[in-house]
Design an enzyme around this catalytic site. Structure first.
Site, mmCIF file in Angstrom:
data_model
loop_
_atom_site.group_PDB
_atom_site.id
_atom_site.type_symbol
_atom_site.label_atom_id
_atom_site.label_comp_id
_atom_site.label_asym_id
_atom_site.label_seq_id
_atom_site.Cartn_x
_atom_site.Cartn_y
_atom_site.Cartn_z
ATOM 1 N N CYS A 43 84.618 51.402 41.326
ATOM 2 C CA CYS A 43 83.463 51.699 42.190
ATOM 3 C C CYS A 43 83.964 51.769 43.627
ATOM 4 O O CYS A 43 85.182 51.853 43.865
ATOM 5 C CB CYS A 43 82.335 50.693 41.998
ATOM 6 S SG CYS A 43 82.724 48.992 42.458
ATOM 7 N N ASP B 157 74.073 51.908 43.320
ATOM 8 C CA ASP B 157 74.807 50.854 44.008
ATOM 9 C C ASP B 157 73.837 49.754 44.459
ATOM 10 O O ASP B 157 72.938 50.021 45.267
ATOM 11 C CB ASP B 157 75.518 51.462 45.227
ATOM 12 C CG ASP B 157 76.535 50.510 45.824
ATOM 13 O OD1 ASP B 157 76.516 49.318 45.462
ATOM 14 O OD2 ASP B 157 77.352 50.975 46.642
ATOM 15 N N ARG C 184 79.570 46.580 41.271
ATOM 16 C CA ARG C 184 79.439 47.219 39.956
ATOM 17 C C ARG C 184 80.688 47.102 39.090
ATOM 18 O O ARG C 184 80.592 46.669 37.932
ATOM 19 C CB ARG C 184 79.079 48.713 40.131
ATOM 20 C CG ARG C 184 77.703 48.934 40.707
ATOM 21 C CD ARG C 184 77.513 50.368 41.178
ATOM 22 N NE ARG C 184 78.355 50.674 42.334
ATOM 23 C CZ ARG C 184 78.444 51.843 42.927
ATOM 24 N NH1 ARG C 184 77.751 52.869 42.448
ATOM 25 N NH2 ARG C 184 79.215 52.023 43.992
HETATM 26 P P1 4NP Z 1 80.200 48.457 44.804
HETATM 27 O O1 4NP Z 1 79.182 48.288 46.037
HETATM 28 O O2 4NP Z 1 80.863 49.812 44.988
HETATM 29 O O3 4NP Z 1 79.325 48.429 43.597
HETATM 30 O O4 4NP Z 1 81.178 47.310 44.857
HETATM 31 C C1 4NP Z 1 79.646 48.338 47.366
HETATM 32 C C2 4NP Z 1 80.102 47.183 47.960
HETATM 33 C C3 4NP Z 1 80.551 47.215 49.262
HETATM 34 C C4 4NP Z 1 80.544 48.408 49.967
HETATM 35 C C5 4NP Z 1 80.100 49.576 49.355
HETATM 36 C C6 4NP Z 1 79.651 49.535 48.045
HETATM 37 N N1 4NP Z 1 80.994 48.434 51.300
HETATM 38 O O5 4NP Z 1 80.954 49.522 51.910
HETATM 39 O O6 4NP Z 1 81.438 47.398 51.835
#
Ligand code: 4NP
Length: 149
Positions: A3, A119, A9
């Site tokens: 991800c 997300d 995720r």
């Molecule tokens: P993930 O969610 O892709 O499901 O881990 C996110 C967590 C952090 C960030 C973006 C998406 N971020 O930009 O810090």
């Protein structure tokens, strides 16, 4: 399992698939990574940990790592949680990017639909439960679709 942050995720996907493959007696190497690298070295988000624990899975020992182009040499199959993640994987992978081993995770449960796992990062706990349910269904289908390979 890939991800953006490897904090919400894909740590769930790593924990869920590892749990299911272990219970099925499959000797698969399961890992996860994130394309943006903002949280390298951190544990999964506390709400991902909480929701996993409510479902009997401990993901607290997992550590965030950055997705690297060498992952295309290391793994037989790479699942992205969403289509924007695939675009980032192309950028990181460059000449090593291999479309034949990449798919959206939800295509295992809903073939050809090209659905994203929303997300939950900017939201509240229900978003993490929703992500858990989608990932759980996809990992269940993934094992049924591929266990004989
Ligand atoms: P993930 O969610 O892709 O499901 O881990 C996110 C967590 C952090 C960030 C973006 C998406 N971020 O930009 O810090």
């Amino acid at each position: 399992m890939v991800c953006l942050g490897n904090i919400c995720r894909s740590p769930l996907a790593e924990g869920i698939l590892r749990d299911k493959t272990t219970k099925a007696g499959l000797n698969w190497e399961v890992d996860s990574a994130g394309t943006n690298g903002y949280h390298v070295g951190e544990q999964p988000h506390y709400l991902s940990q909480k929701v996993a624990k409510m479902n009997g899975i401990d993901i607290s020992s997992q550590k965030c790592r950055h997705f690297v182009k060498e992952d295309f040499d290391r793994f037989d199959k790479i699942y992205a949680m969403a289509s924007d993640v695939i675009e980032e994987m192309k950028w990181i992978g460059k000449d090593k990017y291999n479309a034949s081993i990449v798919d959206l995770l939800l295509n295992e449960a809903y073939p050809g639909k090209n659905m994203d796992i929303p997300d939950p990062w900017y939201g509240t706990e229900p978003g993490y439960h929703k992500a858990y349910q989608l990932i759980d269904a996809a990992c269940e289908a993934l094992i049924k679709n591929h266990w004989g390979e």
